[in-house]
Design a protein around this motif. Structure first.
Motif, PDB file in Angstrom:
ATOM      1  N   GLN A  79       0.798  -1.480  -0.209  1.00 48.54           N
ATOM      2  CA  GLN A  79       0.472   0.282   0.420  1.00 48.54           C
ATOM      3  C   GLN A  79       0.597   1.104   0.410  1.00 48.54           C
ATOM      4  OE1 GLN A  79      -3.024   0.263  -0.123  1.00 48.54           O
ATOM      5  NE2 GLN A  79      -3.955  -1.886  -0.071  1.00 48.54           N
ATOM      6  N   ALA A  80       0.278   1.987  -0.920  1.00 51.14           N
ATOM      7  CA  ALA A  80       1.597   3.151  -1.116  1.00 51.14           C
ATOM      8  C   ALA A  80       1.079   4.043   0.359  1.00 51.14           C
ATOM      9  CB  ALA A  80       0.981   4.087  -2.633  1.00 51.14           C
ATOM     10  N   ASN A  81      -0.024   4.437   0.351  1.00 52.46           N
ATOM     11  CA  ASN A  81      -0.490   5.429   1.585  1.00 52.46           C
ATOM     12  C   ASN A  81      -0.872   5.075   2.826  1.00 52.46           C
ATOM     13  OD1 ASN A  81       0.388   7.932  -0.304  1.00 52.46           O
ATOM     14  ND2 ASN A  81      -0.975   7.084  -1.441  1.00 52.46           N
ATOM     15  N   SER A  82      -0.625   3.632   2.819  1.00 53.38           N
ATOM     16  CA  SER A  82      -1.152   3.092   4.615  1.00 53.38           C
ATOM     17  C   SER A  82       0.230   2.416   4.636  1.00 53.38           C
ATOM     18  CB  SER A  82      -1.785   2.247   4.209  1.00 53.38           C
ATOM     19  OG  SER A  82      -3.185   3.191   4.116  1.00 53.38           O
ATOM     20  N   ASP A  83       1.000   2.593   5.929  1.00 55.54           N
ATOM     21  CA  ASP A  83       2.149   1.881   5.905  1.00 55.54           C
ATOM     22  C   ASP A  83       2.157   0.979   7.327  1.00 55.54           C
ATOM     23  OD1 ASP A  83       2.353   3.605   7.828  1.00 55.54           O
ATOM     24  OD2 ASP A  83       4.321   4.283   8.134  1.00 55.54           O
ATOM     25  N   MET A  84       1.120   1.023   8.314  1.00 58.29           N
ATOM     26  CA  MET A  84       0.883   0.182   9.048  1.00 58.29           C
ATOM     27  C   MET A  84      -0.418  -0.141   9.796  1.00 58.29           C
ATOM     28  SD  MET A  84       2.466   1.958  12.973  1.00 58.29           S
ATOM     29  CE  MET A  84       4.334   1.649  11.548  1.00 58.29           C
ATOM     30  N   TYR A  85      -0.959  -1.150  10.812  1.00 63.09           N
ATOM     31  CA  TYR A  85      -2.254  -1.151  11.087  1.00 63.09           C
ATOM     32  C   TYR A  85      -2.151  -0.124  12.647  1.00 63.09           C
ATOM     33  CZ  TYR A  85      -2.787  -3.899   7.628  1.00 63.09           C
ATOM     34  OH  TYR A  85      -3.202  -5.505   6.248  1.00 63.09           O
ATOM     35  N   TRP A  86      -3.377   0.496  12.285  1.00 58.08           N
ATOM     36  CA  TRP A  86      -3.847   0.975  13.969  1.00 58.08           C
ATOM     37  C   TRP A  86      -4.742   1.027  14.570  1.00 58.08           C
ATOM     38  CZ3 TRP A  86      -0.512   3.994  16.237  1.00 58.08           C
ATOM     39  CH2 TRP A  86       1.422   4.812  15.215  1.00 58.08           C
ATOM     40  N   ASN A  87      -5.196   1.306  15.299  1.00 59.28           N
ATOM     41  CA  ASN A  87      -6.815   0.795  16.123  1.00 59.28           C
ATOM     42  C   ASN A  87      -7.933   1.845  15.010  1.00 59.28           C
ATOM     43  OD1 ASN A  87      -5.525  -0.741  18.104  1.00 59.28           O
ATOM     44  ND2 ASN A  87      -6.198   0.449  19.461  1.00 59.28           N
ATOM     45  N   LEU A  88      -8.932   1.235  14.939  1.00 59.85           N
ATOM     46  CA  LEU A  88      -9.496   2.427  14.360  1.00 59.85           C
ATOM     47  C   LEU A  88      -9.793   4.083  15.345  1.00 59.85           C
ATOM     48  CD1 LEU A  88     -11.657   2.711  11.972  1.00 59.85           C
ATOM     49  CD2 LEU A  88     -13.522   1.947  13.265  1.00 59.85           C
ATOM     50  N   HIS A  89      -9.376   5.360  14.567  1.00 54.41           N
ATOM     51  CA  HIS A  89      -9.980   6.640  15.086  1.00 54.41           C
ATOM     52  C   HIS A  89     -10.365   7.255  14.625  1.00 54.41           C
ATOM     53  CE1 HIS A  89      -5.973   5.783  13.644  1.00 54.41           C
ATOM     54  NE2 HIS A  89      -5.671   7.606  13.775  1.00 54.41           N
ATOM     55  N   ALA A  90     -10.939   8.311  15.296  1.00 56.62           N
ATOM     56  CA  ALA A  90     -10.646   9.688  14.791  1.00 56.62           C
ATOM     57  C   ALA A  90     -12.408   9.543  13.204  1.00 56.62           C
ATOM     58  CB  ALA A  90      -9.296  10.436  13.912  1.00 56.62           C
ATOM     59  N   VAL A  91     -12.532   8.624  13.429  1.00 54.13           N
ATOM     60  CA  VAL A  91     -14.495   8.164  12.783  1.00 54.13           C
ATOM     61  C   VAL A  91     -14.626   9.487  12.762  1.00 54.13           C
ATOM     62  CG1 VAL A  91     -15.666   7.245  11.441  1.00 54.13           C
ATOM     63  CG2 VAL A  91     -14.007   6.066  12.827  1.00 54.13           C
ATOM     64  N   PRO A  92     -15.470  10.384  11.901  1.00 58.44           N
ATOM     65  CA  PRO A  92     -16.373  11.376  11.898  1.00 58.44           C
ATOM     66  C   PRO A  92     -17.417  11.230  12.469  1.00 58.44           C
ATOM     67  CG  PRO A  92     -15.230  11.592  10.133  1.00 58.44           C
ATOM     68  CD  PRO A  92     -14.987  10.286  10.278  1.00 58.44           C
ATOM     69  N   THR A  94     -18.401  10.862  16.216  1.00 56.41           N
ATOM     70  CA  THR A  94     -17.915  10.136  17.145  1.00 56.41           C
ATOM     71  C   THR A  94     -17.668  11.009  18.285  1.00 56.41           C
ATOM     72  OG1 THR A  94     -15.700   9.401  16.681  1.00 56.41           O
ATOM     73  CG2 THR A  94     -17.531   7.949  16.593  1.00 56.41           C
ATOM     74  N   ARG A  95     -16.606  10.755  19.023  1.00 57.34           N
ATOM     75  CA  ARG A  95     -16.453  11.735  19.884  1.00 57.34           C
ATOM     76  C   ARG A  95     -15.043  12.065  19.999  1.00 57.34           C
ATOM     77  NH1 ARG A  95     -15.291  11.330  26.694  1.00 57.34           N
ATOM     78  NH2 ARG A  95     -14.902  12.973  27.218  1.00 57.34           N
ATOM     79  N   GLY A  96     -14.402  10.735  19.135  1.00 55.28           N
ATOM     80  CA  GLY A  96     -12.755  10.682  19.705  1.00 55.28           C
ATOM     81  C   GLY A  96     -12.402  11.878  17.623  1.00 55.28           C
ATOM     82  N   PHE A  97     -12.975  11.965  16.999  1.00 59.33           N
ATOM     83  CA  PHE A  97     -13.171  13.244  15.682  1.00 59.33           C
ATOM     84  C   PHE A  97     -13.046  14.328  16.683  1.00 59.33           C
ATOM     85  CE2 PHE A  97     -15.008  15.472  12.452  1.00 59.33           C
ATOM     86  CZ  PHE A  97     -14.104  14.872  11.569  1.00 59.33           C
ATOM     87  N   GLU A  98     -13.167  14.924  17.771  1.00 56.11           N
ATOM     88  CA  GLU A  98     -13.538  15.885  17.699  1.00 56.11           C
ATOM     89  C   GLU A  98     -12.714  16.595  18.824  1.00 56.11           C
ATOM     90  OE1 GLU A  98     -16.651  17.745  17.247  1.00 56.11           O
ATOM     91  OE2 GLU A  98     -17.325  15.766  16.806  1.00 56.11           O
TER      92      GLU A  98
END
Length: 222
Positions: A79-92, A94-98
């Protein structure tokens, strides 16, 4: 102490100062004490002509979401623009996105960047949408158009998105000062590595705004 000419045009950059990068959202990517930087970010903005900011904005369908079979920080191949796996975060939506409570509304910033919206994109820096730094988000152009000299940077996390944003700004020719009171890191080890990389590229560091000194350039006054 770090000296800034009083005539310099200054921008303050709030990099990804979102709930998802704090203990307020423990299931996402909590940075220790990440929620404690609001006062320092607001204080540095008081010294600036422009305040710019960024947010991660990720879809639930992102290809880099970690799982039992692909744990967080496992490299992604092919993948050219994703280099590693992360926990899902910052989903518009949700509280995490704010943004952290106490920061301005997004539309009150002079310029704002949303990054990582496409499922296959996971950029770290706020200046480019891709990992190769070829697709500008427009913030560099905004700062150049306004003749910005110096950028004060804070946000989350120092050892990932802040670091890459700082390196991108330095590469674009800005003077960059990292305000350590306005940022936090995931780990001490990655913080040391990030600070070494930024320092080698020309970044300057202050522990607080008390270490800034504003002075006049006699040559400019002549």
């Amino acid at each position: 102490m770090v000296e800034i000419d009083a005539s310099d045009i200054i921008a303050a950059f709030d990099v990804d100062a979102q709930n998802c990068f704090t203990p307020l959202c423990p299931g996402e990517l909590p940075v220790p004490e990440g929620h404690s930087i609001v006062g320092a970010l607001n204080a540095q903005a008081e010294l600036a002509h422009w305040r710019v900011g960024s947010k991660d904005a990720h879809p639930e369908s992102a290809i880099w979401v970690a799982s039992e079979h692909c744990p967080q920080l496992t490299p992604i191949k092919g993948q050219a623009n994703s280099d590693m796996y992360w926990n899902l975060h910052a989903v518009p939506g949700t509280r995490g996105f704010e943004l952290l409570e106490g920061l301005p509304a997004v539309m009150d910033y002079d310029f704002f960047v949303w990054k990582g919206v496409e499922p296959d994109l996971h950029p770290y820096g706020a200046c480019y949408h891709d990992l190769a730094d070829t697709r500008s988000t427009g913030v560099i152009e905004f700062l150049r158009d306004r003749h910005t000299d110096t950028v004060l940077v804070g946000g989350l996390a120092l050892d990932f998105c802040v670091k890459v944003t700082v390196l991108q700004l330095l590469n674009a020719g800005f003077r960059v000062i990292v305000n350590l009171s306005a940022t936090r890191s995931l780990t001490e080890e990655t913080e040391r590595q990030a600070m070494a990389a930024m320092r080698d590229a020309g970044a300057e560091f202050i522990n607080s705004l008390d270490e800034l000194v504003f002075s006049s350039d006699p040559a400019k006054e002549a």
